[in-house]
Write an enzyme that holds these catalytic residues in place. Structure first.
Site, PDB file in Angstrom:
ATOM      1  N   HIS A 145       0.776  -1.185   0.012  1.00 20.33           N
ATOM      2  CA  HIS A 145       0.200  -0.042  -0.083  1.00 20.33           C
ATOM      3  C   HIS A 145       0.768   1.372   0.062  1.00 20.33           C
ATOM      4  O   HIS A 145       1.256   2.081   0.999  1.00 20.33           O
ATOM      5  CB  HIS A 145      -1.001   0.068   1.266  1.00 20.33           C
ATOM      6  CG  HIS A 145      -1.703  -1.173   1.416  1.00 20.33           C
ATOM      7  ND1 HIS A 145      -1.066  -2.440   1.739  1.00 20.33           N
ATOM      8  CD2 HIS A 145      -2.895  -1.450   1.163  1.00 20.33           C
ATOM      9  CE1 HIS A 145      -2.247  -3.372   1.637  1.00 20.33           C
ATOM     10  NE2 HIS A 145      -3.419  -2.571   1.289  1.00 20.33           N
TER      11      HIS A 145
ATOM     12  N   HIS B  22     -28.383 -15.031  25.380  1.00 20.63           N
ATOM     13  CA  HIS B  22     -27.371 -14.821  26.338  1.00 20.63           C
ATOM     14  C   HIS B  22     -26.668 -16.043  26.779  1.00 20.63           C
ATOM     15  O   HIS B  22     -25.503 -15.996  27.521  1.00 20.63           O
ATOM     16  CB  HIS B  22     -27.924 -13.979  27.720  1.00 20.63           C
ATOM     17  CG  HIS B  22     -27.958 -12.678  27.301  1.00 20.63           C
ATOM     18  ND1 HIS B  22     -28.888 -12.106  26.247  1.00 20.63           N
ATOM     19  CD2 HIS B  22     -27.645 -11.600  27.941  1.00 20.63           C
ATOM     20  CE1 HIS B  22     -29.090 -10.669  26.172  1.00 20.63           C
ATOM     21  NE2 HIS B  22     -28.271 -10.359  27.144  1.00 20.63           N
TER      22      HIS B  22
ATOM     23  N   GLU C 105     -17.894  -3.382  24.778  1.00 21.51           N
ATOM     24  CA  GLU C 105     -16.962  -4.734  24.931  1.00 21.51           C
ATOM     25  C   GLU C 105     -15.814  -4.455  23.971  1.00 21.51           C
ATOM     26  O   GLU C 105     -14.721  -5.004  24.575  1.00 21.51           O
ATOM     27  CB  GLU C 105     -17.713  -5.899  24.680  1.00 21.51           C
ATOM     28  CG  GLU C 105     -19.030  -5.999  25.634  1.00 21.51           C
ATOM     29  CD  GLU C 105     -20.246  -5.292  25.289  1.00 21.51           C
ATOM     30  OE1 GLU C 105     -21.391  -5.807  25.809  1.00 21.51           O
ATOM     31  OE2 GLU C 105     -20.248  -4.610  24.279  1.00 21.51           O
TER      32      GLU C 105
ATOM     33  N   HIS D 243      -3.878   3.091  -3.417  1.00 25.62           N
ATOM     34  CA  HIS D 243      -4.142   2.558  -2.172  1.00 25.62           C
ATOM     35  C   HIS D 243      -3.342   1.264  -1.814  1.00 25.62           C
ATOM     36  O   HIS D 243      -2.650   1.165  -0.932  1.00 25.62           O
ATOM     37  CB  HIS D 243      -5.798   2.447  -1.777  1.00 25.62           C
ATOM     38  CG  HIS D 243      -5.845   1.635  -0.539  1.00 25.62           C
ATOM     39  ND1 HIS D 243      -5.824   2.187   0.481  1.00 25.62           N
ATOM     40  CD2 HIS D 243      -6.236   0.223  -0.330  1.00 25.62           C
ATOM     41  CE1 HIS D 243      -6.076   1.418   1.574  1.00 25.62           C
ATOM     42  NE2 HIS D 243      -6.222   0.269   0.981  1.00 25.62           N
TER      43      HIS D 243
END
Length: 664
Positions: free
Chosen positions: A36, A476, A414, A267
């Site tokens: 890149h 859950h 999280e 890129h």
């Protein structure tokens, strides 16, 4: 080379220093036939300003604890940092390493890798991770500053991010947390080139990034990324802010490339010989591939040596500090000398009290003993403190402007929590642990994987580890998660069966300096199964016979966590039928796999093997073979009280006895 590098530095124009980066990036990507080049060419001016005028570092001392941290979050542009490391004189970063970019055995991997390349502070490439790591590093600096003072800890964290980093969801979690905690020593340089792989960023994103950061409490600025004085002035202003800072640097991707510059073509692919020749002409860089004129290299090396005096002054302060021994201990990652005694005393107490606790509560009991003895332990939870039981009695919260505590309220972030913990561990001086429900390791997984890849001691306290959480139901209740975590190389997954094992697993997690750990802990109470408080850590072998048989051993029940209790009850019933049965507790597959073949055979036995775990059976076949029995989950869970769930899913002593009897 110039005999006086400082003199050379003063006479070399900024343009030449930056073009050295551009040339090396073009040449290395071309030689590798992959890579890149666009980002390094576009951000060369910004990086030159940062390293020449602002970054506190010494290339000869890459591990200096009080250095500024530099994170290349946009890790695909790795030739930017490799060029900088080579030019400033980091040991081992030779021109040959750049010529071997992306090749087997080189220090110049496709994306920067921590521990593989000197001067690389974190492994980046998965976009957004580096930004969140930088938040963790900046937070670690403030925590250690509160403990050891300005004389030993006073540095900044800089990160270069791209459009992709800021589109990733983790960026929201990271910038929100950093703004909330007012991490004023964090400065983010945004490569605002308006280009993504698919083309213009406007194809997919129209966010006002400055407004987004401002909404999270950041200071912001926008500058021409090719105006070195403007970039430097913005960094100077950011240093004076009491808030984290974003500097949007408007750049041209592939700057200097005559046809491809400013387009997605630069890129992620080599420019090609014709375009490189045109770029050399446009940039005024009339030097052969990988050739850096001596005066320019000397000037860059002077930049790399600029921090030498700072290191010497800091070393004198350290030598005169009464905190020297403790500072060196925590930065080395060594546990305190009395660690074994603390764990031993705890195990003695556990054996005496024989508590019946959920292992999440057992974990808090362990933390209540360990946190006072290990001031480097910094805990937290993603808005589940009371459920994860991660806050020790003596723990105090870390807040904006008050960083002397040892507990972080991460909020419902999280992924950001996990990546920030990686940054804290990478910074050094801190052992981070954080909690959420085991099912939400899915939200943390990219960062957990990087913990393992980077060999960082990060402890993930993951509670509510099975259908045993009950009525919250299948959204859950983790089923496939243990198998998915066990598949990550280098990650230790612990599932203790009682308080004694929980203490031993915590001791193991902290004793492994180069491995992250997951502690999978129950919501429901479990009986005390291990009566002994032996000095030996039985869990250190991964699996052991917790209940032997006095008969001829025909059956071995292999279980983890909450199912060890079930296996022991099944053993009683099988023994009553005259079937010699041993029960093996298997808190860590990974550690068991590291044992000798003889020990493993001794533990597993030669008869019928039955695995019992309230999770998916994937992976258990390595221990039970094709003729064994698996008692566990065959699909997702359900919403019901725990007893009903275990009975209806057939994870009971009676189900084990029936399956064994039918098999025999």
């Amino acid at each position: 080379m110039d005999a006086n590098p400082a003199t050379a530095l003063s006479t070399i124009p900024h343009r030449d220093l930056a073009n050295a980066i551009r040339a090396l990036a073009m040449d290395a990507v071309e030689a590798a036939k992959s890579g890149h080049p666009g980002m390094p060419m576009g951000m060369a001016d910004v990086a030159t300003v940062l390293f020449q005028r602002h970054l506190k570092f010494d290339a000869a001392q890459p591990g200096w604890p009080d250095r500024d941290r530099f994170v290349l979050s946009a890790g695909h542009g790795s030739m930017l940092i490799y060029s900088l490391l080579h030019l400033t004189g980091y040991q081992g970063m030779t021109i040959d390493e750049l010529k071997n970019f992306r090749q087997w055995g080189s220090k110049t991997a496709g994306h920067p890798e921590y521990g593989h390349t000197p001067g690389v502070e974190t492994t980046t490439g998965p976009l957004g991770q580096g930004l969140a790591n930088a938040v963790g590093m900046a937070l670690a600096e403030r925590i250690l500053n509160a403990r050891f003072g300005d004389a030993l800890v006073d540095h900044r964290t800089y990160a270069i991010v791209g459009d992709g980093c800021l589109m990733e969801g983790i960026s929201h979690e990271a910038i929100s947390l950093a703004g909330h905690l007012k991490l004023g020593k964090l400065i983010v340089l945004f490569d605002d080139n308006g280009i993504s792989i698919d083309g213009a960023v406007s194809l997919s994103c129209s966010d006002d990034q400055l407004a987004r950061f401002q909404a999270s409490g950041w200071a912001t600025a926008r500058v021409d990324g090719h105006d070195p004085d403007a970039v430097s002035a913005a960094i100077d202003a950011a240093k004076l802010s009491d808030r984290p800072s974003l500097i949007a640097c408007k750049t041209v991707i592939g700057y200097g490339a005559p046809k491809k510059g400013g387009t997605a073509a630069t890129h992620g692919a080599p420019l090609g010989a014709e375009e490189i020749a045109g770029a050399r002409e446009k940039l005024g860089w009339a030097h052969a591939p990988f050739e850096i004129p001596a005066a320019i290299k000397s000037a860059w090396e002077a930049i790399g040596q600029r921090g030498g005096a700072d290191v010497q002054a800091w070393s004198k302060r350290l030598d005169g500090s009464p905190q020297k021994a403790e500072f060196e201990r925590v930065m080395a990652g060594d546990l305190p000398a009395n660690f074994a005694q603390v764990v031993g005393d705890l195990k003695t107490t556990i054996a005496k009290d024989a508590p019946k606790l959920a292992t999440r509560q057992s974990s808090q009991l362990v933390l209540d003993a360990l946190v006072p003895a290990l001031p480097e332990l910094v805990g937290g939870s993603a808005d589940l403190t009371g459920s994860n039981n991660t806050k020790a009695k003596v723990a105090t919260p870390i807040k904006a402007g008050a960083y002397g505590g040892n507990y972080i309220y991460y909020g419902i972030r999280e992924h950001g929590m996990a990546a920030a913990m990686n940054g804290m561990a990478l910074h050094g001086g801190i052992i981070p642990f954080g909690g959420t429900f085991l099912v939400f390791t899915d939200y943390c997984r990219p960062a957990i994987r990087l913990s393992a890849l980077m060999k960082q001691r990060v402890v993930y306290v993951m509670t509510h580890d099975s259908i045993g959480l009950g009525e919250d139901g299948p959204t859950h209740q983790p089923v496939e998660h243990l198998a998915a975590l066990r598949a990550i190389p280098g990650l230790l997954v612990f599932r203790p069966c009682d308080t004694m094992e929980t203490a031993e697993c915590w001791a193991l997690a902290l004793s492994h300096k180069d491995r992250p750990s997951v502690l999978a802990l129950t919501r429901q109470a479990l009986p005390h199964l291990r009566a002994d408080a032996a000095n030996a850590n039985h869990c250190a072998r991964g699996a052991y016979v917790i209940r032997p048989t006095q008969k001829e051993r025909k059956v071995t029940l292999l279980a983890t966590g909450s199912e060890v209790e079930i296996a022991i009850e099944a053993q009683k019933q099988l023994e009553a039928k005259g079937i010699g049965t041993a029960v093996v507790s298997m808190p860590s597959w990974e550690l068991f796999e590291e044992q000798s073949a003889a020990y493993k055979q001794e533990v597993l036995g030669s008869g019928l093997r039955v695995a019992v775990e309230a999770a998916a059976g994937f992976g258990w076949e390595r221990y039970i073979g094709t003729d064994g029995i698996f008692i566990g989950m065959k699909g997702f869970g359900a919403s019901a009280p725990i007893a009903d769930l275990y009975r209806n899913f057939g994870i009971t002593p009676a189900a084990i006895v029936d399956a064994v009897s039918a098999k025999l």
